[in-house]
Every structure is written in C-alpha cells, then in structure tokens.
Design a protein around this motif. Structure first.
Motif, short mmCIF file in Angstrom:
data_model
loop_
_atom_site.label_atom_id
_atom_site.label_comp_id
_atom_site.label_asym_id
_atom_site.label_seq_id
_atom_site.Cartn_x
_atom_site.Cartn_y
_atom_site.Cartn_z
N PRO A 233 -2.63 15.92 -6.91
CA PRO A 233 -3.82 17.52 -7.29
C PRO A 233 -5.16 17.10 -7.96
CG PRO A 233 -1.34 17.74 -8.61
CD PRO A 233 -1.60 16.08 -8.02
N ALA A 234 -5.48 15.73 -7.79
CA ALA A 234 -7.18 16.20 -8.88
C ALA A 234 -8.05 15.02 -7.82
CB ALA A 234 -6.72 15.53 -10.04
N GLY A 235 -6.95 14.42 -6.61
CA GLY A 235 -7.33 13.78 -5.27
C GLY A 235 -6.93 12.34 -5.54
N PHE A 236 -7.89 11.79 -5.06
CA PHE A 236 -6.97 10.11 -4.44
C PHE A 236 -7.39 9.59 -5.48
CE2 PHE A 236 -7.09 5.51 -2.77
CZ PHE A 236 -5.80 6.04 -1.74
N GLY B 55 -9.79 -3.87 4.84
CA GLY B 55 -10.68 -2.95 5.11
C GLY B 55 -11.04 -2.05 5.38
N THR B 56 -10.64 -1.70 6.06
CA THR B 56 -10.72 -0.07 6.83
C THR B 56 -11.08 1.24 6.27
OG1 THR B 56 -10.19 -1.14 8.97
CG2 THR B 56 -10.66 1.26 8.89
N ALA B 57 -11.63 2.14 6.51
CA ALA B 57 -11.63 3.23 5.67
C ALA B 57 -10.59 3.67 5.85
CB ALA B 57 -13.39 4.38 5.59
N PRO B 58 -9.85 4.60 4.52
CA PRO B 58 -10.42 4.86 3.75
C PRO B 58 -9.32 4.28 2.55
CG PRO B 58 -7.93 5.77 4.05
CD PRO B 58 -8.75 5.11 5.50
N GLN B 59 -9.42 3.45 2.47
CA GLN B 59 -8.82 1.83 1.41
C GLN B 59 -9.51 1.69 0.79
OE1 GLN B 59 -8.02 1.62 4.68
NE2 GLN B 59 -5.76 1.90 4.81
N GLY B 60 -10.90 1.18 1.44
CA GLY B 60 -11.92 0.80 0.45
C GLY B 60 -11.35 -0.20 -0.52
N VAL B 61 -10.59 -0.81 -0.05
CA VAL B 61 -9.63 -2.10 -1.53
C VAL B 61 -10.54 -2.83 -2.01
CG1 VAL B 61 -7.38 -1.32 -0.72
CG2 VAL B 61 -8.88 -3.47 0.06
N VAL B 62 -11.01 -3.17 -1.40
CA VAL B 62 -12.56 -4.58 -1.69
C VAL B 62 -13.60 -3.59 -2.46
CG1 VAL B 62 -13.82 -6.35 -1.70
CG2 VAL B 62 -11.26 -5.71 -0.47
N VAL C 215 1.72 -3.37 0.07
CA VAL C 215 1.35 -2.51 -0.90
C VAL C 215 1.35 -1.59 0.49
CG1 VAL C 215 -1.10 -1.37 -0.91
CG2 VAL C 215 0.05 -3.52 -2.37
N LEU C 216 1.72 -0.67 0.49
CA LEU C 216 2.73 0.64 1.65
C LEU C 216 0.76 1.49 1.68
CD1 LEU C 216 6.08 0.86 1.24
CD2 LEU C 216 4.68 -0.28 2.40
N CYS C 217 0.47 2.15 2.98
CA CYS C 217 -0.69 2.76 2.99
C CYS C 217 0.02 4.57 2.43
CB CYS C 217 -1.12 2.62 3.87
SG CYS C 217 -1.77 4.25 5.18
N SER C 218 -0.05 4.71 1.88
CA SER C 218 0.13 5.94 1.06
C SER C 218 0.07 7.48 2.15
CB SER C 218 -0.38 6.73 -0.42
OG SER C 218 -2.25 6.61 0.07
N GLY C 219 -0.53 7.10 2.97
CA GLY C 219 -1.00 8.00 4.25
C GLY C 219 0.42 7.69 4.95
N ASP C 220 0.94 6.99 5.12
CA ASP C 220 1.39 6.18 5.96
C ASP C 220 2.33 5.70 6.05
OD1 ASP C 220 2.53 5.31 8.72
OD2 ASP C 220 1.43 4.57 9.48
N TYR D 47 5.57 -1.53 -2.76
CA TYR D 47 4.61 -0.62 -3.55
C TYR D 47 3.68 -0.10 -3.16
CZ TYR D 47 2.05 -4.63 -5.68
OH TYR D 47 1.63 -5.53 -5.74
N PHE D 48 2.70 0.85 -4.02
CA PHE D 48 1.80 1.59 -3.05
C PHE D 48 0.84 1.12 -4.56
CE2 PHE D 48 5.11 4.07 -1.35
CZ PHE D 48 4.54 4.63 -0.21
N LEU D 49 -0.32 1.04 -4.38
CA LEU D 49 -1.67 1.23 -4.87
C LEU D 49 -2.28 2.66 -5.58
CD1 LEU D 49 -2.49 -2.55 -4.97
CD2 LEU D 49 -1.95 -1.71 -6.83
#
Length: 96
Positions: free
Chosen positions: A13-16, A88-95, A64-69, A6-8
C-alpha cells in the motif's frame, strides 16, 4: 541440491518495497552478470538454462521471482560460485 525460490520486492500500500540491494553485496558475489532486453527477449529463459546446467553440476540455485510476474525471473543466484545473473531492465533496477 535444493532450488530455492523467493521474492526480493513487492507492491505494498505504501508503494514498491525492495530488498534488491542485498543482491549486490560485495562480500557474497564475485561475479554479477546484468542482462538487459525487452519483454520476451529471453532473459528468464537464459537464466533458467544456466540454472539447469548448474543443478546438473550439483550446485545450489536460488531463483528471485518477479513480483509482477512470478513466471519470470528477476535473478538467478549461484551461491557456491559467488555469482548472480540479474535482469537489469526496469522496473527491477536491481543493481545500484
């Protein structure tokens, strides 16, 4: 055991829009491993190898799949172990 994917997060249109904060719920996770590195350094490869070993041991895995790739992983969750590996590498910034 099933492999759930899945994607998180996603671009809207309002951004990420992010639900990554749900990954760091202390009630669910006992171990959180943050992996950092540049593109192509092997973060997703490492997570996929851990996933194969976990599945061979009969554990459920959640990708958790990357929404951009979608070929890249943002995280691998091992619910039965209460553990997660996270990009933990940008742009994920998951933590946070």
């Amino acid at each position: 055991m099933p492999n759930i994917r899945y994607f998180l997060g996603g671009n809207t249109p309002a951004g990420f829009y992010s639900l990554y904060h749900q990954l760091s719920d202390a009630d669910r996770l006992r171990a959180l491993y943050i992996i950092k590195g540049g593109p192509g350094s092997g973060k997703s490869t490492l997570m996929r190898r851990v996933e194969r070993h976990a599945q061979a041991a009969g554990l459920e895995t959640q990708q958790v799949l990357c929404s951009g790739d979608p070929d890249s992983l943002d995280a691998l969750i091992l619910p039965q172990l209460g553990a997660a590996l996270v990009d933990g590498t940008a742009p994920q910034g998951v933590v946070s």
